[in-house]
Design a protein around this motif. Structure first.
Motif, PDB file in Angstrom:
ATOM      1  N   LYS A  26     -17.080  17.729 -20.617  1.00  0.00           N
ATOM      2  CA  LYS A  26     -15.710  17.265 -20.672  1.00  0.00           C
ATOM      3  C   LYS A  26     -15.545  16.116 -19.692  1.00  0.00           C
ATOM      4  O   LYS A  26     -16.093  16.141 -18.597  1.00  0.00           O
ATOM      5  N   CYS A  27     -14.762  15.120 -20.091  1.00  0.00           N
ATOM      6  CA  CYS A  27     -14.419  14.015 -19.197  1.00  0.00           C
ATOM      7  C   CYS A  27     -13.840  14.603 -17.909  1.00  0.00           C
ATOM      8  O   CYS A  27     -13.061  15.564 -17.942  1.00  0.00           O
ATOM      9  N   CYS A  62     -11.374  14.650 -23.924  1.00  0.00           N
ATOM     10  CA  CYS A  62     -12.604  14.102 -24.498  1.00  0.00           C
ATOM     11  C   CYS A  62     -13.865  14.782 -23.968  1.00  0.00           C
ATOM     12  O   CYS A  62     -13.937  15.184 -22.806  1.00  0.00           O
ATOM     13  N   ILE A  63     -14.850  14.887 -24.859  1.00  0.00           N
ATOM     14  CA  ILE A  63     -16.201  15.322 -24.499  1.00  0.00           C
ATOM     15  C   ILE A  63     -17.056  14.060 -24.482  1.00  0.00           C
ATOM     16  O   ILE A  63     -17.020  13.273 -25.421  1.00  0.00           O
ATOM     17  N   VAL A  64     -17.788  13.862 -23.405  1.00  0.00           N
ATOM     18  CA  VAL A  64     -18.581  12.642 -23.273  1.00  0.00           C
ATOM     19  C   VAL A  64     -20.070  12.945 -23.256  1.00  0.00           C
ATOM     20  O   VAL A  64     -20.505  13.970 -22.761  1.00  0.00           O
ATOM     21  N   ASP A  65     -20.833  12.032 -23.828  1.00  0.00           N
ATOM     22  CA  ASP A  65     -22.284  12.078 -23.756  1.00  0.00           C
ATOM     23  C   ASP A  65     -22.652  11.473 -22.402  1.00  0.00           C
ATOM     24  O   ASP A  65     -22.305  10.324 -22.119  1.00  0.00           O
ATOM     25  N   GLY A  79     -20.364  10.996  -8.925  1.00  0.00           N
ATOM     26  CA  GLY A  79     -20.953  12.214  -9.463  1.00  0.00           C
ATOM     27  C   GLY A  79     -20.175  12.857 -10.592  1.00  0.00           C
ATOM     28  O   GLY A  79     -20.500  13.959 -11.015  1.00  0.00           O
ATOM     29  N   HIS A  80     -19.147  12.193 -11.094  1.00  0.00           N
ATOM     30  CA  HIS A  80     -18.352  12.697 -12.205  1.00  0.00           C
ATOM     31  C   HIS A  80     -18.526  11.768 -13.396  1.00  0.00           C
ATOM     32  O   HIS A  80     -18.778  10.583 -13.237  1.00  0.00           O
ATOM     33  N   TYR A  81     -18.338  12.310 -14.593  1.00  0.00           N
ATOM     34  CA  TYR A  81     -18.519  11.538 -15.809  1.00  0.00           C
ATOM     35  C   TYR A  81     -17.195  11.380 -16.544  1.00  0.00           C
ATOM     36  O   TYR A  81     -16.473  12.359 -16.746  1.00  0.00           O
TER      37      TYR A  81
END
Length: 57
Positions: A10-11, A18-21, A30-32
């Motif tokens: 998850k973002c 949103c789900i992120v690749d 350190g977060h996406y």
């Protein structure tokens, strides 16, 4: 024991759905994140721009 590699998550924006690749995400501290808007904390009040997601806070 089996090892699993995480490739999606998850973002990191709390209000984003949103789900992120991970390989395509914006990485900050350190977060996406799924978008620059989310990664920058929605400084201008803009949403992430992905269909079906209403994040903007």
């Amino acid at each position: 024991m089996t090892t699993t590699t995480v490739t999606q998550m998850k973002c990191a924006c709390p209000s984003c759905l949103c789900i992120v690749d991970i390989s395509q995400a914006i990485s900050r501290d350190g977060h996406y994140y799924c978008s620059t808007a989310c990664a920058e904390g929605h400084k201008e009040g803009e949403g992430c721009g992905h269909s079906g997601c209403g994040c903007h806070s």
